[in-house]
Write a protein that holds these residues in place. Structure first.
Motif, short mmCIF file in Angstrom:
data_model
loop_
_atom_site.label_atom_id
_atom_site.label_comp_id
_atom_site.label_asym_id
_atom_site.label_seq_id
_atom_site.Cartn_x
_atom_site.Cartn_y
_atom_site.Cartn_z
N LEU A 163 0.84 -1.21 0.00
CA LEU A 163 0.00 0.00 0.00
C LEU A 163 0.88 1.27 0.00
CD1 LEU A 163 -3.11 0.45 0.29
CD2 LEU A 163 -2.70 0.84 2.72
N GLY A 164 0.43 2.29 -0.70
CA GLY A 164 1.12 3.58 -0.63
C GLY A 164 2.27 3.74 -1.60
N GLU A 165 2.36 2.84 -2.62
CA GLU A 165 3.48 2.95 -3.57
C GLU A 165 3.01 3.47 -4.94
OE1 GLU A 165 6.97 0.65 -2.80
OE2 GLU A 165 5.69 -1.04 -2.27
N LYS A 166 1.77 3.96 -4.99
CA LYS A 166 1.19 4.52 -6.21
C LYS A 166 1.07 3.46 -7.31
CE LYS A 166 1.60 8.81 -8.94
NZ LYS A 166 1.02 9.94 -8.20
N THR A 167 0.38 2.37 -6.97
CA THR A 167 0.13 1.32 -7.97
C THR A 167 -1.33 0.87 -7.85
OG1 THR A 167 0.54 -0.62 -6.58
CG2 THR A 167 2.49 0.39 -7.63
N MET A 168 -1.66 -0.11 -8.66
CA MET A 168 -2.99 -0.73 -8.62
C MET A 168 -3.33 -1.26 -7.21
SD MET A 168 -2.26 -4.33 -10.60
CE MET A 168 -1.53 -3.73 -12.08
N GLY A 225 -2.74 2.10 -13.46
CA GLY A 225 -3.19 0.77 -13.01
C GLY A 225 -4.27 0.87 -11.95
N ALA A 226 -4.15 1.89 -11.09
CA ALA A 226 -5.18 2.11 -10.06
C ALA A 226 -6.49 2.49 -10.75
CB ALA A 226 -4.74 3.21 -9.10
N LYS A 227 -6.39 3.30 -11.81
CA LYS A 227 -7.59 3.72 -12.54
C LYS A 227 -8.25 2.51 -13.21
CE LYS A 227 -10.63 6.27 -14.53
NZ LYS A 227 -11.66 6.99 -13.77
N SER A 228 -7.46 1.68 -13.90
CA SER A 228 -8.10 0.56 -14.60
C SER A 228 -8.71 -0.43 -13.60
CB SER A 228 -7.15 -0.12 -15.59
OG SER A 228 -5.99 -0.55 -14.95
N CYS A 229 -8.07 -0.62 -12.44
CA CYS A 229 -8.66 -1.51 -11.43
C CYS A 229 -9.96 -0.92 -10.88
CB CYS A 229 -7.68 -1.77 -10.29
SG CYS A 229 -6.37 -2.88 -10.77
N GLN A 230 -9.98 0.39 -10.66
CA GLN A 230 -11.21 1.03 -10.15
C GLN A 230 -12.34 0.88 -11.17
OE1 GLN A 230 -12.19 4.57 -11.28
NE2 GLN A 230 -14.09 4.40 -10.11
N VAL A 231 -12.00 1.07 -12.44
CA VAL A 231 -13.01 0.92 -13.51
C VAL A 231 -13.52 -0.53 -13.52
CG1 VAL A 231 -13.25 0.84 -16.04
CG2 VAL A 231 -12.19 2.83 -14.95
N ALA A 232 -12.61 -1.49 -13.40
CA ALA A 232 -12.99 -2.91 -13.44
C ALA A 232 -13.88 -3.28 -12.25
CB ALA A 232 -11.72 -3.77 -13.45
N ILE A 233 -13.48 -2.83 -11.05
CA ILE A 233 -14.26 -3.17 -9.84
C ILE A 233 -15.65 -2.55 -9.92
CG2 ILE A 233 -14.38 -2.75 -7.33
CD1 ILE A 233 -11.21 -3.17 -7.45
N THR A 234 -15.71 -1.30 -10.39
CA THR A 234 -17.01 -0.63 -10.52
C THR A 234 -17.90 -1.40 -11.50
OG1 THR A 234 -15.95 1.47 -10.02
CG2 THR A 234 -18.10 1.59 -11.10
N LEU A 293 -6.61 -2.16 -4.89
CA LEU A 293 -6.93 -3.57 -4.61
C LEU A 293 -6.82 -3.93 -3.12
CD1 LEU A 293 -5.13 -5.15 -7.70
CD2 LEU A 293 -7.59 -4.82 -7.37
N ILE A 294 -5.81 -3.41 -2.42
CA ILE A 294 -5.65 -3.78 -0.99
C ILE A 294 -6.83 -3.28 -0.16
CG2 ILE A 294 -4.23 -3.46 1.09
CD1 ILE A 294 -1.73 -3.69 -0.71
N PRO A 295 -7.20 -1.99 -0.24
CA PRO A 295 -8.37 -1.55 0.56
C PRO A 295 -9.68 -2.23 0.16
CG PRO A 295 -7.35 0.34 -0.58
CD PRO A 295 -6.51 -0.84 -0.89
N VAL A 296 -9.83 -2.52 -1.14
CA VAL A 296 -11.06 -3.21 -1.57
C VAL A 296 -11.09 -4.62 -0.97
CG1 VAL A 296 -12.24 -4.23 -3.59
CG2 VAL A 296 -11.48 -1.84 -3.66
N ALA A 297 -9.94 -5.32 -1.00
CA ALA A 297 -9.89 -6.68 -0.43
C ALA A 297 -10.21 -6.66 1.06
CB ALA A 297 -8.51 -7.30 -0.69
N LYS A 298 -9.67 -5.65 1.76
CA LYS A 298 -9.90 -5.55 3.23
C LYS A 298 -11.37 -5.27 3.53
CE LYS A 298 -5.51 -4.40 5.24
NZ LYS A 298 -4.52 -3.33 5.25
N GLU A 338 -14.76 2.31 -2.01
CA GLU A 338 -13.36 2.06 -1.59
C GLU A 338 -12.43 2.13 -2.80
OE1 GLU A 338 -11.37 2.24 1.32
OE2 GLU A 338 -13.14 1.19 2.06
N ALA A 339 -12.89 1.58 -3.94
CA ALA A 339 -12.06 1.60 -5.16
C ALA A 339 -11.85 3.04 -5.62
CB ALA A 339 -12.73 0.77 -6.26
N LEU A 340 -12.90 3.84 -5.55
CA LEU A 340 -12.80 5.24 -5.98
C LEU A 340 -11.81 6.00 -5.07
CD1 LEU A 340 -13.89 7.49 -7.87
CD2 LEU A 340 -15.65 7.92 -6.14
N LYS A 341 -11.98 5.77 -3.77
CA LYS A 341 -11.11 6.45 -2.79
C LYS A 341 -9.64 6.04 -3.01
CE LYS A 341 -10.94 5.92 1.96
NZ LYS A 341 -11.61 5.29 3.06
N GLY A 342 -9.42 4.75 -3.21
CA GLY A 342 -8.05 4.24 -3.41
C GLY A 342 -7.44 4.82 -4.68
N MET A 343 -8.24 4.85 -5.75
CA MET A 343 -7.74 5.39 -7.03
C MET A 343 -7.34 6.85 -6.85
SD MET A 343 -8.93 7.38 -9.76
CE MET A 343 -10.70 7.26 -9.97
#
Ligand code: ADP
Ligand code: MG
Length: 220
Positions: free
Chosen positions: A125-130, A192-201, A134-139, A160-165
């Protein structure tokens, strides 16, 4: 949820990536090398091409086949990371020995997938990646599975995905290509954070619509 529904989610995910293509592409141009959209699109195309072969399989087998295929077909840093996510989900669902996906077996599978990305990418968490999505959504998913109803879970995971992105915008990147930019990456959302947020949504929307449709049918 059976494999048919997983495939429906994959089609919805592909559609959502197309809807957000301009955003995803420009983010990777700003702090990467501009190929993230191409990589994700390629992943979607190869999986969609497998749909009829996957349909008769149990969900765990479908996830494993998707992971194997992605490993050999998507490039970039994201290819092996996303492939390991699907492979680990397949292993977790196989271990649950259930043919149907429920929040109770899908949440640990999702967490196992995210853990596999952390291990493969040596990131957290906190390294500016997908992983900041994914970590906050999984939690959150782990906290709600078996406790809340499906619409409440979908609502929480989307938020959570939006907030994380959005959280990646002000981060310094310490993994991936953006790490070479140092402070210049600050102010840009991670692609990568954006594409994961789009996918989760897209997946949460598809699950909600399916529940809505079955409720309407039941009432009618
Ligand atoms: P590449 O960086 O090789 O061009 P992509 O553009 O397809 O590959 O993917 C970039 C995305 O991959 C980044 O936006 C970031 O979210 C993710 N990423 C990169 N390195 C890592 C890592 N070590 N761990 C987790 N995610 C990573
Ligand atoms: Mg790239």
């Amino acid at each position: 949820m059976k494999t048919d529904f997983v495939l429906q989610c994959i089609l919805a995910l592909q559609q959502a990536i197309e809807t957000h293509q301009a955003d995803i592409e420009s983010l990777d141009r700003e702090i990467g090398d501009g190929d993230h959209l191409i990589n994700i699109r390629r992943g979607c195309t190869v999986v969609v091409a497998m749909i009829e072969d996957l349909r008769p399989l149990p969900p765990h087998e479908a996830f494993t086949r998707i992971g194997k295929k992605l490993l050999s077909s998507i490039g970039g840093a994201s290819g092996p990371l996303i492939a390991s996510f699907f492979l680990a989900m397949g292993d977790s669902l196989r271990a649950s020995e259930q043919e149907t996906i429920t929040a109770t077996n899908f949440s640990p599978a999702f967490s196992a997938g995210v853990e596999a990305i952390c291990l493969r990418g040596k990131a957290s968490l906190g390294e500016k990646t997908m992983l900041d999505v994914l970590i906050p959504v999984a939690k959150t998913f782990a906290g709600l599975a078996g406790q809340a109803d499906t619409p409440a879970i979908c609502h929480a995971l989307r938020a959570e995905a939006l907030k994380g992105m959005l959280s990646t915008k002000d981060m310094l990147a310490t993994k991936g290509r953006a790490a070479f930019l140092g402070e210049r990456a600050i102010g840009h959302i991670d692609p990568g954070a954006k594409s994961c947020q789009v996918a989760i949504t897209a997946i949460c929307d598809t699950v909600e619509q399916a529940i809505g449709a079955s409720t309407t049918t039941a009432v009618a």
